[in-house]
Design an enzyme around this catalytic site. Sequence first.
Site, PDB file in Angstrom:
ATOM      1  N   TYR A  75      11.236 -73.863 -27.232  1.00 35.91           N
ATOM      2  CA  TYR A  75      10.888 -75.076 -26.468  1.00 35.91           C
ATOM      3  C   TYR A  75      12.061 -76.035 -26.228  1.00 35.91           C
ATOM      4  O   TYR A  75      11.859 -77.091 -25.627  1.00 35.91           O
ATOM      5  CB  TYR A  75       9.766 -75.893 -27.162  1.00 35.91           C
ATOM      6  CG  TYR A  75       8.365 -75.334 -27.104  1.00 35.91           C
ATOM      7  CD1 TYR A  75       8.060 -74.090 -27.632  1.00 35.91           C
ATOM      8  CD2 TYR A  75       7.323 -76.076 -26.551  1.00 35.91           C
ATOM      9  CE1 TYR A  75       6.753 -73.595 -27.612  1.00 35.91           C
ATOM     10  CE2 TYR A  75       6.014 -75.600 -26.535  1.00 35.91           C
ATOM     11  CZ  TYR A  75       5.743 -74.354 -27.065  1.00 35.91           C
ATOM     12  OH  TYR A  75       4.468 -73.868 -27.048  1.00 35.91           O
ATOM     13  N   GLY A  90      -2.904 -73.855 -29.329  1.00 31.95           N
ATOM     14  CA  GLY A  90      -3.970 -73.342 -30.200  1.00 31.95           C
ATOM     15  C   GLY A  90      -3.499 -73.387 -31.650  1.00 31.95           C
ATOM     16  O   GLY A  90      -2.303 -73.171 -31.915  1.00 31.95           O
ATOM     17  N   ASP A  91      -4.417 -73.635 -32.575  1.00 31.26           N
ATOM     18  CA  ASP A  91      -3.984 -73.813 -33.971  1.00 31.26           C
ATOM     19  C   ASP A  91      -3.570 -72.504 -34.651  1.00 31.26           C
ATOM     20  O   ASP A  91      -3.176 -72.499 -35.817  1.00 31.26           O
ATOM     21  CB  ASP A  91      -5.051 -74.558 -34.797  1.00 31.26           C
ATOM     22  CG  ASP A  91      -6.354 -73.782 -34.885  1.00 31.26           C
ATOM     23  OD1 ASP A  91      -6.437 -72.665 -34.334  1.00 31.26           O
ATOM     24  OD2 ASP A  91      -7.301 -74.305 -35.511  1.00 31.26           O
ATOM     25  N   ASP A 204      15.853 -30.442 -39.764  1.00 31.48           N
ATOM     26  CA  ASP A 204      15.981 -30.902 -38.381  1.00 31.48           C
ATOM     27  C   ASP A 204      16.754 -29.871 -37.560  1.00 31.48           C
ATOM     28  O   ASP A 204      17.900 -30.086 -37.186  1.00 31.48           O
ATOM     29  CB  ASP A 204      16.723 -32.266 -38.421  1.00 31.48           C
ATOM     30  CG  ASP A 204      16.912 -32.893 -37.062  1.00 31.48           C
ATOM     31  OD1 ASP A 204      16.198 -32.503 -36.116  1.00 31.48           O
ATOM     32  OD2 ASP A 204      17.781 -33.783 -36.946  1.00 31.48           O
TER      33      ASP A 204
HETATM   34  C1  SPV Z   1      17.410 -38.237 -34.851  1.00 29.60           C
HETATM   35  O1  SPV Z   1      16.968 -39.323 -35.237  1.00 29.60           O
HETATM   36  O2  SPV Z   1      16.810 -37.185 -34.989  1.00 29.60           O
HETATM   37  C2  SPV Z   1      18.711 -38.175 -34.173  1.00 29.60           C
HETATM   38  C3  SPV Z   1      19.701 -39.227 -34.441  1.00 29.60           C
HETATM   39  O3  SPV Z   1      18.942 -37.260 -33.442  1.00 29.60           O
HETATM   40  S1  SPV Z   1      20.699 -38.663 -35.750  1.00 29.60           S
HETATM   41  O4  SPV Z   1      19.819 -38.424 -36.894  1.00 29.60           O
HETATM   42  O5  SPV Z   1      21.683 -39.700 -36.044  1.00 29.60           O
HETATM   43  O6  SPV Z   1      21.341 -37.449 -35.323  1.00 29.60           O
HETATM   44 MG    MG Z   2      17.548 -35.683 -33.540  1.00 28.10          MG
END
Ligand code: SPV
Ligand code: MG
Length: 405
Positions: A75, A90-91, A204
């Site tokens: 603000y 609003g509160d 992964d």
């Molecule tokens: C993931 O989060 O799967 C990525 C980013 O690909 S990293 O883990 O940094 O490769």
């Molecule tokens: Mg990845």
Amino acid sequence: MKTAYTCFCTDVIHDGHLNIINESRKLGRVVVGALSDKALIRFNKFPTISQEERIKLYRSLEGVDEVVIQDDMMYDDVITLVHPDYVVHGDNWKEGPEKAIRDHVEQIIKTYGGEVVDIPYTYNEKVKKIDLQLREKLAMPEYRRKRLRQLLEMTPIVKAMEAHSGLTGLIVEKTVVEHEGKLDQFDAMWISSLCDSTAKGKPDIELVDMTSRFRTIDDITEVTTKPIIFDGDTGGLTEHFVYTVRSLEKMGVSAVIIEDKTGLKKNSLFGTEVEQTQASIEDFSAKIAAGKKAQLTDDFMIIARIESLILERGMEDALERARAFVKAGADGIMIHSRKKDPAEILEFCDKFRSEDPKTPIVVVPSSFNTITESELADHGVNIVIYANQLTRSAFPAMQKTAEDI
Ligand code: SPV
Ligand code: MG
């Protein structure tokens, strides 16, 4: 005559807003502030109509004498401009993160004898329904999908946090914090391959298949509204990638990021400690071009991730790839590094920006984690992804609890 000021951050007027106008009229001349798009986004409220349409809407309300733009959610700008005798709200702002705003406003207007007036918040069935309808609108694929491009236009840097389940999606959706006197939040979600795999107890390495990854997206979209950036790993075979693109678009995903690797993909943070092969510029460009040709909407983005710095192939290789991938149709470039020092990332951003002022740059500061968002924005970065922090913090906490019990 006294002035009563109230700020609206809504696209739909309901009984609660009309009540605030009526109460304000009893105090004096009614000035309504329309919170700007930029401020709304930081405040966890994505606009579904334009700033101009909101101004028109507020102007049309009986009892409103003037409408001004409020650009600062704390603000400061409107208090200087309007100098209101009363700020009416609003509160519900007496609690939660919004309390920081109330306290700040009260402190400033008290200096000249102004007053904060809290009106009991109206929460009836009609208001609830309107709230729900707005949320549903934001969650629908056609709205959610285009939101990333809209955010890139409206905000200096888009902040994405990883989500790998409905629950983590909700955390990204709802987390709003007060920081240095301002409210802050995440703009988007990153469906990380690392976190999606880890949640399933798997490495992964593109082992968790697309059907399962899509299921994760489904779990997240059911309970959230924020835009989604999908970690598409290598994108797989080009013949498969074109189907992936269409499936992601259909689900309302805004972008897929694919990395220029081939063969058995391993997580980038292993760098050169494991064997990983970078795809050729020609092959990866062809994959991007095929994906762009396959997509049906203009909203969807295919972002090319360059692994040259991770695999220690040098800055020139990274830049050459960036140029080629943009030429092949990539809507953005992600540059990754596993160094603690952000120097090579910043060098890439500066060099790339000097030749390409527009193509969005994405970074993942897991290793170079002392840099700030504004420093990254100063070097031309448009999207910052916090790629695995929720998983990294949850796992040891759960392990510790199991041990304690
Ligand atoms: C993931 O989060 O799967 C990525 C980013 O690909 S990293 O883990 O940094 O490769
Ligand atoms: Mg990845």
